[in-house]
Design an enzyme around this catalytic site. Structure first.
Site, PDB file in Angstrom:
ATOM      1  N   CYS A  19      31.091   8.057  20.112  1.00 54.40           N
ATOM      2  CA  CYS A  19      30.145   7.389  21.022  1.00 54.40           C
ATOM      3  C   CYS A  19      29.870   8.257  22.240  1.00 54.40           C
ATOM      4  O   CYS A  19      30.799   8.628  22.986  1.00 54.40           O
ATOM      5  CB  CYS A  19      30.711   6.032  21.435  1.00 54.40           C
ATOM      6  SG  CYS A  19      29.798   5.217  22.750  1.00 54.40           S
ATOM      7  N   CYS A  22      30.778   6.554  25.537  1.00 50.45           N
ATOM      8  CA  CYS A  22      32.228   6.542  25.736  1.00 50.45           C
ATOM      9  C   CYS A  22      32.697   7.873  26.324  1.00 50.45           C
ATOM     10  O   CYS A  22      33.553   7.896  27.215  1.00 50.45           O
ATOM     11  CB  CYS A  22      32.939   6.278  24.410  1.00 50.45           C
ATOM     12  SG  CYS A  22      32.493   4.701  23.630  1.00 50.45           S
TER      13      CYS A  22
END
Length: 422
Positions: A19, A22
């Site tokens: 991600c 993230c």
């Protein structure tokens, strides 16, 4: 962690290794951990790969990445604010503390009021209203602080019609909750947790969607100090301040810097400065049919929206959803090409090239098949002719043979006639 988590208060980042958001949060998250440790906070900070521990992620209702949750006993609180160190730390300290914080003195009240732009205070003793107040605080503490105080702690200018009472302090004044006029306490607190006028961005607009209010925004350029930009902002501020009693239940006011976000939201090019009113519940929006010159024009525009005479645009119907899909796809393609033309050519050119080759192959295969079939039919006809009569060369040879046989017979007959004469 699963067995021992209830022994402590945990602030957890559920992430996925692939991600991008993230990865962007990771350095901020490290700063949050250091800050909480230096403060001596009882909150423990950690992160968990939700793809490796999917069962625990599912238990806490993790559906996207990154997801930040504060785990306190049996309760799990979602963080929905900006992903900055200060905002996350403030959230953790607020939720980890007591639901209702007491204000024992006027000095403490003034100190807390200076720190918070919006302040909810319960005044009075035990009552059903206090029980409801605690219940609402357990739900909305993720957004704001809740306090309690006695009557003598409040400033002298505060007058309450009855006790117990719930009061919100904001915008330099205060407002008292009235069950008959304001309805459910939870809905009232949810509406009043914002200042009457805000600097609106994408995150704030998302949060305002929970209030059920329409959002009246002056779309301007903060760096532009021209009269038109500052005048439009001032008009919205005046309406928010002077007409609060008329509009605060239905409208939230503010301004937005630049039109990039609003253009993507409306799927249109909005010229600034301008005014737009958004209905975040159904994605409708309203634009004034004439130039807003003064406060009276703005008030008239709002009244037209309330009585239904203003034309609503947008919405969440089928056509708008299709338009949204096309617009998002177009925006994605344009953004990719702008950021990296070579990558854009590879991502979109390669599939188009493969599809073109496949289409060409299919079309070519159909055409050749038809020709082969036609030629096959001719070949079959030719084979049939060869079977019945033979080829042209064979037919010529047959004629020569017959002619030769015929000539030989005539010569023999002439020989016999000559012998007879002899």
């Amino acid at each position: 962690f699963k067995e021992n988590r209830k022994d402590d208060i945990w602030l957890v980042d559920f992430y996925a290794p692939w991600c991008g958001h993230c990865k962007k949060l990771e350095p901020v998250w490290n700063e949050v951990g250091i800050e909480m440790k230096n403060m001596g906070s009882p909150v423990r900070v950690g992160k968990m790969d939700a793809t490796s521990f999917s069962s625990i992620a599912s238990e806490f209702g993790v559906r996207g990445y990154p997801t930040i949750k504060l785990l306190k006993g049996d309760l799990a609180y979602n963080y929905r604010g900006p992903r900055t160190k200060d905002d996350i730390v403030e959230f953790a300290n607020r939720v980890a503390g007591p639901l209702i914080r007491p204000l024992p003195s006027q000095h403490m009240f003034e100190h807390v009021r200076k720190r918070h732009r919006v302040l909810f205070v319960y005044v009075g003793g035990e009552s059903p209203l206090k029980e409801k107040y605690i219940e609402v605080a357990s739900e909305l503490i993720v957004y704001t602080y809740f306090f309690s105080a006695s009557e003598d702690v409040l400033p002298e200018y505060v007058t309450l019609p009855e006790f117990p009472a719930v009061v919100v302090f904001k915008d330099g004044t205060y407002f008292v909750y009235d069950e008959y006029e304001d309805g459910d306490l939870s809905s009232w607190i949810n509406r009043e947790r914002f200042q009457v006028y805000l600097h609106v961005d994408g995150f704030t607009l998302y949060e305002l969607g929970d209030t059920g209010k329409l959002v009246a925004i002056a779309v301007i350029d903060d760096k532009n100090s021209s009269v038109e930009h500052t005048r439009l902002k001032s008009i919205i501020q005046e309406v928010a301040r002077d007409y609060r009693d008329h509009f605060h239940r239905d409208f939230q006011f503010g301004h937005m810097d630049g039109n990039d976000y609003i253009n993507s939201l409306l799927m249109d090019d909005i010229t600034i400065p301008t005014v737009v009113v958004l209905n975040t519940s159904n994605q409708q929006y309203f634009l004034p049919d004439r130039h807003i010159e003064n406060t009276e024009d703005m008030v008239q525009f709002i009244n037209n929206i309330l009585d239904g005479t203003a034309e609503a645009q947008g919405g969440d119907g089928l056509l708008q959803r299709i338009k949204r899909i096309i617009y998002d796809a177009k925006s994605t393609v344009v953004s990719v090409f702008k950021s990296s033309p070579l990558l854009g050519c590879f991502l979109f050119g390669l599939p188009l090239g493969v599809i073109s080759i496949m289409c060409y192959g299919i079309c070519t295969a159909d055409t050749d098949g038809g020709v082969d079939e036609h030629e096959g039919a001719k070949k079959e006809d030719g084979d049939q002719e060869l079977t019945d009569e033979g080829s042209e060369e064979e037919q010529e040879e047959e004629k020569n043979r017959k002619y030769t046989e015929l000539s030989d017979g005539e010569l023999k007959q002439k020989d016999i006639m000559a012998k007879k004469k002899d």
